[in-house]
Design a protein around this motif. Structure first.
Motif, PDB file in Angstrom:
ATOM      1  N   GLY A 128     -97.531 -56.851 -13.780  1.00 12.74           N
ATOM      2  CA  GLY A 128     -96.669 -57.211 -13.467  1.00 12.74           C
ATOM      3  C   GLY A 128     -96.041 -58.268 -14.639  1.00 12.74           C
ATOM      4  O   GLY A 128     -95.849 -57.651 -15.505  1.00 12.74           O
ATOM      5  N   ASN A 167     -89.648 -53.587 -12.525  1.00 15.33           N
ATOM      6  CA  ASN A 167     -90.350 -54.847 -11.788  1.00 15.33           C
ATOM      7  C   ASN A 167     -89.580 -55.577 -11.820  1.00 15.33           C
ATOM      8  O   ASN A 167     -89.922 -57.087 -11.839  1.00 15.33           O
ATOM      9  CB  ASN A 167     -92.169 -55.205 -12.179  1.00 15.33           C
ATOM     10  CG  ASN A 167     -92.241 -56.610 -11.539  1.00 15.33           C
ATOM     11  OD1 ASN A 167     -91.684 -57.305 -10.758  1.00 15.33           O
ATOM     12  ND2 ASN A 167     -93.312 -57.334 -11.896  1.00 15.33           N
ATOM     13  N   GLN A 211     -97.231 -57.634  -7.553  1.00 12.06           N
ATOM     14  CA  GLN A 211     -98.155 -59.466  -7.213  1.00 12.06           C
ATOM     15  C   GLN A 211     -99.840 -59.099  -6.953  1.00 12.06           C
ATOM     16  O   GLN A 211     -99.209 -58.296  -6.044  1.00 12.06           O
ATOM     17  CB  GLN A 211     -97.357 -61.005  -6.821  1.00 12.06           C
ATOM     18  CG  GLN A 211     -96.200 -61.587  -7.579  1.00 12.06           C
ATOM     19  CD  GLN A 211     -95.760 -62.386  -6.571  1.00 12.06           C
ATOM     20  OE1 GLN A 211     -95.218 -62.068  -5.420  1.00 12.06           O
ATOM     21  NE2 GLN A 211     -95.319 -63.039  -7.190  1.00 12.06           N
ATOM     22  N   LYS A 212    -100.713 -59.526  -7.884  1.00 14.45           N
ATOM     23  CA  LYS A 212    -101.475 -59.541  -6.094  1.00 14.45           C
ATOM     24  C   LYS A 212    -102.056 -61.114  -5.758  1.00 14.45           C
ATOM     25  O   LYS A 212    -103.109 -61.160  -5.512  1.00 14.45           O
ATOM     26  CB  LYS A 212    -102.647 -59.204  -7.022  1.00 14.45           C
ATOM     27  CG  LYS A 212    -103.129 -59.836  -8.746  1.00 14.45           C
ATOM     28  CD  LYS A 212    -103.828 -59.996  -9.265  1.00 14.45           C
ATOM     29  CE  LYS A 212    -103.863 -60.636 -10.893  1.00 14.45           C
ATOM     30  NZ  LYS A 212    -104.970 -60.580 -11.218  1.00 14.45           N
ATOM     31  N   GLN A 239     -98.677 -59.965  -0.402  1.00 13.92           N
ATOM     32  CA  GLN A 239    -100.166 -58.547  -0.678  1.00 13.92           C
ATOM     33  C   GLN A 239    -101.127 -58.962   0.414  1.00 13.92           C
ATOM     34  O   GLN A 239    -101.736 -58.732   1.356  1.00 13.92           O
ATOM     35  CB  GLN A 239    -100.905 -59.651  -2.008  1.00 13.92           C
ATOM     36  CG  GLN A 239    -101.761 -59.292  -2.345  1.00 13.92           C
ATOM     37  CD  GLN A 239    -102.985 -59.890  -1.834  1.00 13.92           C
ATOM     38  OE1 GLN A 239    -102.679 -60.902  -1.510  1.00 13.92           O
ATOM     39  NE2 GLN A 239    -104.533 -59.875  -1.858  1.00 13.92           N
ATOM     40  N   ALA A 291     -89.593 -61.949 -13.035  1.00 17.17           N
ATOM     41  CA  ALA A 291     -91.160 -63.013 -13.081  1.00 17.17           C
ATOM     42  C   ALA A 291     -91.287 -63.131 -14.685  1.00 17.17           C
ATOM     43  O   ALA A 291     -91.739 -63.720 -15.156  1.00 17.17           O
ATOM     44  CB  ALA A 291     -92.458 -61.833 -13.757  1.00 17.17           C
TER      45      ALA A 291
END
Lengths: 80, 525
Positions: B76, B110, B116-117, B122, B478
């Motif tokens: 990220g 990105n 993202q997690k 997700q 981000a």
């Protein structure tokens, strides 16, 4: 304080030399070889300059004086 | 001019030392650690004597620690990296066991921040993973066509504004396996100078005649088109079966955007086909994130074949091709990738579906997006103006991401140019190449930035011309402003330390010049 700034500046200049000639990337023995070669070349250039440039300048100066001297004599003889 | 001379000096010194090391390796004074032929093969045609192998052995090995760095978290805006040291000058690496945490990631593709997690993407992907599993165990034509794939293709077609689309498991394979299905012998391919390896490979595999035009240079392209129409095929003088123009949306090493309106005008005038590879530009350009066609405000039906990848802006893997229904139905039967390659994995498909819906604004999330209106005014009014005006608008999350990326791009590029670096590329592209030129600075830049906890990608030969090595930053939605400010501060420091601020004008030399001017007129001397 000035000495410290000067030393930092000289170190930074040395780093730039290292980066430009890529000696930053060389292994230590390669660096030793490269710097020896460079310093030897620099020393020879300076030595040649010291020996020959002074002789050339004095010879050229004598030659110019001789030329002017001769001219003066010739001019004097014609006028006479 | 001085910079060019010094670059050559640097390469000259390294080449001399390269010859010395090769000599020592051959005479067994030094241990040879790279690949060589076996004793029995010494009299065969030599394998490792061309320039590329010489370069790899001697130059690439010295700075190899800036590449292939292993990361151990989601890529990220911030990433964790495993620390490694080398005791024998980059021939082998050992891990110290430490993990360097929170490195600002300026190298991952990105663009919209979907790597993202945690989040909707997700969660949806995890649900589909528990429902469908991870593997598909078949090719697309046999048993691998899931309902998820159908849903994805309809969604992608709607997103792009085309009639139909097809998705593949790998972006590189999309290009290299589908161009041979579209063109063959007797066709002409006009491809840009700086096209990606996948396009070049696909063009070569197809067996068509390939002609190259100068990068983004419309006069060069028009001259080639005129010659092709007038003279036809080389010996038989028959007309070409098809003329295909291969261009990319954003060129990843230059950051330049293709001149799409002019290419489409030329295409219509000379009746040829256009293949647009939007690998980096889909999701990253345009007011609604729909790529370079949206950026110029053109009709997507003008582009015959729209190709793109899901790797960059959507946080997944794979590629797609969009176009007319007959074309896509033909590709479903005749494309090598559809017949032989495994189809996409279901959680990856779900990630793409969720992210595309997010960009289009259909998932219903709204975010209050803070926009600073006064970027312009800050330059005109002096320091007296301390407070900015804030604009609060509720926009969908996708639109907020697209706008954040555009703001980050403008800010980052403006600040770098003000500092005095040479930056290539268009003003609006999120790919920012910063020129380094000298070979020692490639290694030095990568290492110094890592010491300051910023991860960058440096590129040299063979991806770029040998004297034009660069560091490439990829901006992301981000990245917050604080991260960008910190990155810019470190880049400033490293730029002063390594003397990288080469720019002597405020103008940037662009690579796409008109036909008659020489390229080197306005460069720094």
């Amino acid at each position: 304080m000035d000495i410290k700034n000067l030393k930092n500046y000289l170190y930074w200049l040395f780093c730039q030399f290292e980066l430009i000639t890529c000696s930053y990337l060389m292994e230590p023995w390669e660096k030793v070889l490269f710097y020896t070669f460079n310093i030897a070349m620099l020393f020879m250039v300076l030595y040649t300059a010291y020996i020959y440039v002074s002789i050339h300048i004095s010879t050229a100066f004598q030659f110019c004086l001789h030329l002017l001297g001769n001219q003066h004599e010739n001019a004097v003889s014609i006028v006479k | 001019m001085l910079v060019a001379v010094l670059t050559y000096v640097g390469y000259g010194v390294l080449t001399l030392f390269g010859y010395l090391r090769d000599f020592m390796r051959q005479w067994k004074i030094e241990k040879c650690q790279n690949a060589t032929e076996r004793e029995e093969q010494k009299d065969f045609v030599p394998l490792y004597q061309d320039f590329e192998n010489f370069y790899t052995r001697n130059l690439y090995m010295r700075i190899r620690d800036s590449w292939n760095r292993p990361i151990c978290s989601v890529p990220g805006a911030k990433v964790d990296m495993m620390e490694r040291v080398s005791h024998d000058y980059n021939w082998t690496f050992t891990y110290t066991g430490r993990v360097i945490k929170d490195i600002i990631n300026m190298g991952s593709y990105n663009y919209l921040g979907f790597a993202q997690k945690a989040g909707t993407c997700q969660e949806a992907a995890a649900k589909v993973l528990s429902q469908y599993g991870a593997g598909v165990c078949s090719t697309r034509q046999e048993m691998g066509n899931l309902d998820k794939h159908e849903e994805l293709e309809k969604l992608v077609a709607r997103f792009l504004g085309v009639e139909s689309a097809m998705a593949y498991g790998m972006g590189f394979a999309t290009n290299s396996m589908n161009i041979p299905a579209l063109v063959g012998k007797g066709c002409l391919i006009l491809s840009d100078e700086l096209n990606h390896a996948s396009l070049v490979l696909g063009a070569r595999l197809s067996g068509a005649t390939i002609r190259i035009f100068k990068h983004n240079n419309m006069q060069s392209l028009e001259k080639l088109l005129k010659d092709a129409i007038v003279h036809g095929q080389p010996r038989t003088r028959r007309p070409w079966k098809k003329i295909l123009i291969l261009v990319e949306g954003i060129y990843s090493m230059e950051g330049s955007i293709v001149r799409l309106p002019e290419v489409i005008a030329l295409k219509k005038k000379y009746k040829s086909y256009l293949y647009l590879d939007e690998a980096h530009s889909i999701g990253a350009l345009g007011p609604s994130g729909r790529g370079v066609v949206d950026y110029f405000g053109l009709n997507p039906e003008d582009v015959d074949i729209m190709m793109g990848t899901f790797t960059k802006s959507f946080g997944a893997a794979g590629g797609y091709i969009g176009g007319k229904k007959e074309l896509i139905d033909y590709l479903r039967t005749y494309s090598h990738s559809a017949v032989y390659a495994t189809s996409m994995s279901p959680p990856v498909v779900e990630q793409i579906i969720t992210s595309v819906k997010c960009i289009m604004g259909e998932d219903g999330t709204t975010v209050v997006h803070v926009v600073t209106k006064n970027e312009r005014k800050r330059d005109i009014f002096p320091v007296i103006l301390l407070k900015f005006q804030w604009e609060w608008t509720p926009v969908s999350e996708g639109k907020a991401r697209v706008q954040q990326l555009a703001e980050n791009t403008r800010y980052f590029r403006r600040r770098l140019k003000e500092m005095g670096f040479i930056i290539y590329g268009n003003e609006d592209s999120p790919v920012v190449p910063l020129m380094l030129y000298m070979p020692a600075k490639i290694g030095a830049f990568g290492r110094e930035m890592l010491k300051r906890n910023i991860g960058v990608v440096v590129v040299g030969f063979p991806a770029t011309p040998i004297i034009e090595s660069r560091a490439r930053f990829c901006l992301s939605a981000a990245h917050t402003k604080e991260m960008l400010d910190r990155a810019l501060k470190e880049i400033d420091e490293v730029g002063d330390l390594l003397q990288l601020k080469y720019s002597r004008h405020r103008l940037v030399p662009l690579l796409d010049r008109p036909f008659d001017e020489t390229t080197y007129e306005e460069t720094e001397d």
